[in-house]
Design a protein around this motif. Structure first.
Motif, mmCIF file in Angstrom:
data_model
loop_
_atom_site.group_PDB
_atom_site.id
_atom_site.type_symbol
_atom_site.label_atom_id
_atom_site.label_comp_id
_atom_site.label_asym_id
_atom_site.label_seq_id
_atom_site.Cartn_x
_atom_site.Cartn_y
_atom_site.Cartn_z
ATOM 1 N N ALA A 101 0.825 -1.212 0.000
ATOM 2 C CA ALA A 101 0.000 0.000 0.000
ATOM 3 C C ALA A 101 0.857 1.259 0.000
ATOM 4 N N SER A 102 0.500 2.205 -0.860
ATOM 5 C CA SER A 102 1.210 3.480 -0.914
ATOM 6 C C SER A 102 0.456 4.581 -0.180
ATOM 7 N N ARG A 103 -0.501 4.182 0.619
ATOM 8 C CA ARG A 103 -1.225 5.089 1.517
ATOM 9 C C ARG A 103 -1.801 4.223 2.643
ATOM 10 N N PRO A 104 -2.227 4.867 3.738
ATOM 11 C CA PRO A 104 -2.861 4.079 4.800
ATOM 12 C C PRO A 104 -4.208 3.507 4.348
ATOM 13 N N ILE A 105 -4.633 2.442 4.979
ATOM 14 C CA ILE A 105 -5.937 1.859 4.708
ATOM 15 C C ILE A 105 -7.017 2.899 4.987
ATOM 16 N N SER A 106 -8.032 2.970 4.113
ATOM 17 C CA SER A 106 -9.077 3.994 4.234
ATOM 18 C C SER A 106 -10.190 3.536 5.172
ATOM 19 N N LYS A 107 -11.049 4.481 5.557
ATOM 20 C CA LYS A 107 -12.169 4.157 6.439
ATOM 21 C C LYS A 107 -13.094 3.123 5.791
ATOM 22 N N LYS A 108 -13.331 3.280 4.501
ATOM 23 C CA LYS A 108 -14.199 2.336 3.792
ATOM 24 C C LYS A 108 -13.579 0.939 3.790
ATOM 25 N N GLU A 109 -12.284 0.866 3.560
ATOM 26 C CA GLU A 109 -11.599 -0.429 3.544
ATOM 27 C C GLU A 109 -11.548 -1.053 4.930
ATOM 28 N N ILE A 110 -11.388 -0.220 5.941
ATOM 29 C CA ILE A 110 -11.425 -0.715 7.324
ATOM 30 C C ILE A 110 -12.760 -1.395 7.596
ATOM 31 N N GLU A 111 -13.837 -0.772 7.148
ATOM 32 C CA GLU A 111 -15.175 -1.310 7.381
ATOM 33 C C GLU A 111 -15.395 -2.621 6.629
ATOM 34 N N VAL A 112 -14.905 -2.687 5.382
ATOM 35 C CA VAL A 112 -15.056 -3.922 4.599
ATOM 36 C C VAL A 112 -14.282 -5.061 5.260
ATOM 37 N N CYS A 113 -13.069 -4.795 5.703
ATOM 38 C CA CYS A 113 -12.292 -5.817 6.402
ATOM 39 C C CYS A 113 -13.021 -6.283 7.658
#
Length: 350
Positions: A101-113
């Motif tokens: 990843a070239s950026r931190p995990i996003s809020k949307k991705e956190i929720e999907v995980c």
């Protein structure tokens, strides 16, 4: 009757013998292990699946090759590119073990995980100078302001800002061809937020790809081109590309590891990560590989053109991994102008 039975037994015996000795055209199911030894299809070779950022790819690929060069390693490592967002889609669906990843995990991705019961250990591996480049035949542009980058790339410029002279009056009236990261790229997210002010806010009429080599090739072939990607890709092709200094209001600064380390290359310096599923089905091999990764990350990051992190950050990464310290210190958002020292503090406080 006995004669008939004996004849049948003889025929069956001949058929069985033929089937045992036949080496016909049917291919055997054989795989090659990381050490080059053959294994049958009953001996499944474990595979560590990695996908995501093309920016992080050079680091991970180089370390994977070193890891598999060890004859005692029993696992294969598969490293692919689908962009940071594309990588998280697979990771949060449980399809991969590690996400570049070239950026931190996003809020949307956190929720999907979370919905899919996928946990992750966030591990910084390097810093990058996101690099703005042009074709070497471009003899008019030596630097560019953040405001000019916004003018080029914001949605309002689509179909309107199409010539160099429209960006800066002293530049020639030549066509402007833009090359940039694809929409599933973390570089796309970071660049648009850093220059335009909103992640993913970009004009659509540009040539985009999650594979930085595609962008490199396009810019090399077009004398009127401008594009952006990770510094490692510029370093690999520096004889065929020209960098522009970026001016955020305090004078133009050329991208370089030194400028990043001294916190002078703003706002396009950024941390790079791997995200590790601590409960992967190949957990033992994943942990073995990531511990090896963190031993090698410093030297490999420097060698491919990124900025290595202080040894303490890599040590913290080892601790977080082996203690199963899951979660993110970024709260689902990128942090601009983050220094290496600030990253260290975040990791220590987590």
């Amino acid at each position: 009757m006995n004669a008939v039975v004996k004849k049948l037994a003889l025929v069956v015996g001949m058929l069985v013998l033929a089937s045992c000795t036949n080496t016909s055209n049917t291919p055997s199911q054989v795989q090659s292990s990381p050490t080059g030894q053959s294994v049958t299809d009953k001996e499944i070779v474990p595979t560590i699946k990695i996908d995501g950022s093309s920016t992080v790819f050079p680091i991970t690929e180089a370390i994977a090759k070193q890891y598999q060069a060890n004859p005692n390693v029993k696992a294969q490592v598969s490293v692919n590119i689908s962009g940071t967002s594309g990588g998280f889609e697979k990771f949060c669906a449980g399809e991969t073990d590690i996400s570049n990843a070239s950026r931190p995990i996003s809020k949307k991705e956190i929720e999907v995980c979370k919905q899919n019961n996928i946990q992750y250990v966030e591990i910084p591996v390097a810093f990058d100078a996101l690099t703005v480049v042009v074709n070497p035949q471009n003899d008019w542009a030596k630097d560019i302001t953040v405001a000019e980058l916004k003018k080029m790339w914001e949605p309002a410029g689509e179909g309107k800002i199409t010539r160099w002279s429209q960006v800066r009056a002293s530049w020639p009236d030549k066509p402007l061809t833009l090359f940039g990261a694809g929409e599933k790229s973390g570089t796309f997210d970071y660049f648009t937020e850093a220059t335009v002010g909103e992640a993913k806010a970009s004009r659509k009429d540009y040539i985009g790809s999650e594979d930085d080599e595609v962008l490199v090739d396009g810019i090399i072939q077009d004398p009127n081109a401008l594009g952006y990607f990770g510094y490692a890709y510029y370093k690999e092709h520096k004889n065929k590309l020209k960098t522009l200094g970026v001016d955020n209001g305090n004078g133009a600064v050329e991208p370089s590891p030194e400028a990043v380390y001294k916190n002078k290359y703003k706002p396009l310096s950024r941390p790079l990560f791997i995200y590790v599923n601590p409960y992967s089905s190949e957990k033992h091999y994943v942990y073995e590989f990531v511990n090896f990764y963190l031993q090698k990350a410093s030297s490999v990051a420097d060698s491919v053109g990124y900025v290595s992190l202080p040894d303490e950050i890599y040590r913290i990464g080892v601790v977080h991994l082996n203690k199963g310290k899951v979660g993110t210190v970024f709260g689902g958002e990128s942090q601009f102008d983050l220094t290496i020292g600030q990253l260290l503090q975040k990791q220590k406080q987590f």
